[in-house]
Design a protein around this motif. Structure first.
Motif, PDB file in Angstrom:
ATOM      1  N   VAL A  18      32.135  70.303  27.643  1.00 28.18           N
ATOM      2  CA  VAL A  18      31.469  69.145  28.444  1.00 28.18           C
ATOM      3  C   VAL A  18      31.366  69.788  29.773  1.00 28.18           C
ATOM      4  CG1 VAL A  18      31.613  66.797  29.386  1.00 28.18           C
ATOM      5  CG2 VAL A  18      32.052  67.003  26.943  1.00 28.18           C
ATOM      6  N   ALA A  19      32.501  70.259  30.486  1.00 30.64           N
ATOM      7  CA  ALA A  19      32.358  70.755  31.781  1.00 30.64           C
ATOM      8  C   ALA A  19      31.473  71.834  31.792  1.00 30.64           C
ATOM      9  CB  ALA A  19      33.746  71.019  32.082  1.00 30.64           C
ATOM     10  N   ALA A  20      31.185  72.831  31.030  1.00 33.89           N
ATOM     11  CA  ALA A  20      30.532  73.931  31.028  1.00 33.89           C
ATOM     12  C   ALA A  20      28.890  73.374  31.032  1.00 33.89           C
ATOM     13  CB  ALA A  20      30.495  74.932  29.529  1.00 33.89           C
ATOM     14  N   ARG A  21      28.486  72.225  30.575  1.00 37.70           N
ATOM     15  CA  ARG A  21      27.378  71.865  30.867  1.00 37.70           C
ATOM     16  C   ARG A  21      27.104  71.028  32.151  1.00 37.70           C
ATOM     17  NH1 ARG A  21      25.015  69.282  25.538  1.00 37.70           N
ATOM     18  NH2 ARG A  21      23.435  70.893  25.325  1.00 37.70           N
ATOM     19  N   ARG A  22      28.137  70.511  32.884  1.00 38.34           N
ATOM     20  CA  ARG A  22      28.084  69.528  34.011  1.00 38.34           C
ATOM     21  C   ARG A  22      28.392  70.122  35.367  1.00 38.34           C
ATOM     22  NH1 ARG A  22      29.566  63.589  31.413  1.00 38.34           N
ATOM     23  NH2 ARG A  22      27.955  63.598  29.893  1.00 38.34           N
ATOM     24  N   ILE A  23      29.453  70.860  35.119  1.00 37.41           N
ATOM     25  CA  ILE A  23      30.078  71.532  36.377  1.00 37.41           C
ATOM     26  C   ILE A  23      29.545  72.665  36.850  1.00 37.41           C
ATOM     27  CG2 ILE A  23      32.207  72.324  37.591  1.00 37.41           C
ATOM     28  CD1 ILE A  23      33.748  70.374  35.711  1.00 37.41           C
ATOM     29  N   ALA A  24      28.746  72.795  37.982  1.00 35.96           N
ATOM     30  CA  ALA A  24      28.243  73.981  38.633  1.00 35.96           C
ATOM     31  C   ALA A  24      27.394  74.743  37.578  1.00 35.96           C
ATOM     32  CB  ALA A  24      29.283  74.658  39.451  1.00 35.96           C
ATOM     33  N   PRO A  25      26.542  74.080  36.909  1.00 35.65           N
ATOM     34  CA  PRO A  25      25.839  74.756  36.034  1.00 35.65           C
ATOM     35  C   PRO A  25      25.269  76.492  36.339  1.00 35.65           C
ATOM     36  CG  PRO A  25      24.331  73.110  36.505  1.00 35.65           C
ATOM     37  CD  PRO A  25      25.776  72.979  37.314  1.00 35.65           C
ATOM     38  N   GLY A  26      24.955  76.530  37.700  1.00 35.51           N
ATOM     39  CA  GLY A  26      24.510  78.109  38.018  1.00 35.51           C
ATOM     40  C   GLY A  26      25.378  78.754  38.620  1.00 35.51           C
ATOM     41  N   ALA A  27      26.591  78.397  38.598  1.00 29.67           N
ATOM     42  CA  ALA A  27      27.780  79.130  39.136  1.00 29.67           C
ATOM     43  C   ALA A  27      28.235  80.490  38.132  1.00 29.67           C
ATOM     44  CB  ALA A  27      28.985  78.354  39.477  1.00 29.67           C
ATOM     45  N   GLU A  28      28.347  81.752  38.358  1.00 27.76           N
ATOM     46  CA  GLU A  28      28.770  82.640  37.559  1.00 27.76           C
ATOM     47  C   GLU A  28      30.302  82.762  37.417  1.00 27.76           C
ATOM     48  OE1 GLU A  28      27.261  86.469  38.320  1.00 27.76           O
ATOM     49  OE2 GLU A  28      25.269  85.977  38.747  1.00 27.76           O
ATOM     50  N   ARG A  29      31.037  82.180  38.480  1.00 31.97           N
ATOM     51  CA  ARG A  29      32.461  82.194  38.610  1.00 31.97           C
ATOM     52  C   ARG A  29      32.907  80.781  38.781  1.00 31.97           C
ATOM     53  NH1 ARG A  29      34.681  87.144  38.566  1.00 31.97           N
ATOM     54  NH2 ARG A  29      36.534  86.592  39.471  1.00 31.97           N
ATOM     55  N   ASN A  47      32.900  81.586  31.720  1.00 27.05           N
ATOM     56  CA  ASN A  47      33.632  80.997  30.347  1.00 27.05           C
ATOM     57  C   ASN A  47      35.294  81.324  30.390  1.00 27.05           C
ATOM     58  OD1 ASN A  47      30.958  80.243  29.427  1.00 27.05           O
ATOM     59  ND2 ASN A  47      30.559  82.386  28.656  1.00 27.05           N
ATOM     60  N   ALA A  48      35.782  82.219  31.054  1.00 24.57           N
ATOM     61  CA  ALA A  48      36.998  82.570  31.012  1.00 24.57           C
ATOM     62  C   ALA A  48      37.763  81.320  31.792  1.00 24.57           C
ATOM     63  CB  ALA A  48      37.357  83.930  31.610  1.00 24.57           C
ATOM     64  N   ALA A  49      37.288  81.042  32.822  1.00 23.99           N
ATOM     65  CA  ALA A  49      37.886  79.875  33.718  1.00 23.99           C
ATOM     66  C   ALA A  49      38.132  78.716  32.718  1.00 23.99           C
ATOM     67  CB  ALA A  49      37.070  79.488  34.875  1.00 23.99           C
ATOM     68  N   LEU A  50      36.881  78.352  31.897  1.00 27.43           N
ATOM     69  CA  LEU A  50      37.117  77.153  30.994  1.00 27.43           C
ATOM     70  C   LEU A  50      37.874  77.242  29.830  1.00 27.43           C
ATOM     71  CD1 LEU A  50      33.509  75.964  31.510  1.00 27.43           C
ATOM     72  CD2 LEU A  50      35.360  74.916  32.453  1.00 27.43           C
ATOM     73  N   ALA A  51      38.193  78.625  29.479  1.00 18.20           N
ATOM     74  CA  ALA A  51      38.988  78.733  28.238  1.00 18.20           C
ATOM     75  C   ALA A  51      40.555  79.122  28.562  1.00 18.20           C
ATOM     76  CB  ALA A  51      38.361  80.156  27.480  1.00 18.20           C
ATOM     77  N   VAL A  52      40.868  79.207  29.652  1.00 15.88           N
ATOM     78  CA  VAL A  52      42.331  79.415  30.115  1.00 15.88           C
ATOM     79  C   VAL A  52      43.185  78.442  29.722  1.00 15.88           C
ATOM     80  CG1 VAL A  52      43.893  79.514  31.949  1.00 15.88           C
ATOM     81  CG2 VAL A  52      41.837  81.030  31.906  1.00 15.88           C
ATOM     82  N   THR A  53      42.863  77.092  29.856  1.00 17.30           N
ATOM     83  CA  THR A  53      43.869  76.042  29.498  1.00 17.30           C
ATOM     84  C   THR A  53      43.947  75.866  28.113  1.00 17.30           C
ATOM     85  OG1 THR A  53      43.583  74.859  31.473  1.00 17.30           O
ATOM     86  CG2 THR A  53      44.655  73.921  29.768  1.00 17.30           C
ATOM     87  N   PRO A  54      42.721  75.865  26.972  1.00 18.80           N
ATOM     88  CA  PRO A  54      42.795  75.682  25.962  1.00 18.80           C
ATOM     89  C   PRO A  54      43.692  76.929  25.218  1.00 18.80           C
ATOM     90  CG  PRO A  54      40.767  75.195  26.614  1.00 18.80           C
ATOM     91  CD  PRO A  54      41.688  75.663  27.723  1.00 18.80           C
ATOM     92  N   ALA A  55      43.439  78.200  25.577  1.00 18.53           N
ATOM     93  CA  ALA A  55      43.990  79.369  25.205  1.00 18.53           C
ATOM     94  C   ALA A  55      45.505  79.067  25.270  1.00 18.53           C
ATOM     95  CB  ALA A  55      43.379  80.589  25.570  1.00 18.53           C
ATOM     96  N   LEU A  56      46.051  78.740  26.741  1.00 22.77           N
ATOM     97  CA  LEU A  56      47.297  78.773  26.887  1.00 22.77           C
ATOM     98  C   LEU A  56      47.984  77.720  26.053  1.00 22.77           C
ATOM     99  CD1 LEU A  56      49.606  79.836  28.685  1.00 22.77           C
ATOM    100  CD2 LEU A  56      48.687  77.946  30.456  1.00 22.77           C
ATOM    101  N   ALA A  57      47.247  76.511  25.777  1.00 20.85           N
ATOM    102  CA  ALA A  57      47.898  75.557  25.057  1.00 20.85           C
ATOM    103  C   ALA A  57      48.089  76.049  23.738  1.00 20.85           C
ATOM    104  CB  ALA A  57      46.928  74.199  25.256  1.00 20.85           C
ATOM    105  N   ALA A  58      47.029  76.569  23.064  1.00 20.68           N
ATOM    106  CA  ALA A  58      47.230  77.052  21.633  1.00 20.68           C
ATOM    107  C   ALA A  58      48.526  77.968  21.481  1.00 20.68           C
ATOM    108  CB  ALA A  58      45.833  77.935  21.200  1.00 20.68           C
TER     109      ALA A  58
END
Length: 96
Positions: A18-29, A47-58
């Protein structure tokens, strides 16, 4: 406690999607940490920034499951969801 761990990782992935679609859509980082004055300290590709927490939790839940420490699962679930929600809130508030 395995279903709770899986559900938590799924919630984190959904929050990131959801954040990937709504938060700073044009930002590369996206910022990962801010200094006390509010300026970005460091960032990661979007993509890495949004994946860090789910990956760490896993990873954490896998280790907890292998060690059989089920008492730690519920507090960890709450902490991961809370930390990820705070990070996404700050990203939305500060524009990524």
């Amino acid at each position: 406690m395995l279903p709770l761990s899986i559900a938590t990782v799924a919630v984190l992935v959904l929050m990131s999607a959801v954040a990937a679609r709504r938060i700073a859509p044009g930002a590369e980082r996206l910022t990962m940490q801010w200094k006390w004055n509010g300026t970005p300290n460091w960032s990661l590709p979007r993509n890495a920034a949004l994946a860090v927490t789910p990956a760490l939790a896993a990873v954490v839940f896998t280790v907890v499951a292998l060690r059989g420490e089920t008492a730690a699962v519920l507090p960890a679930c709450i902490a991961f969801i809370g930390a990820h929600a705070l990070h996404l809130f700050l990203l939305a508030k500060r524009g990524g």
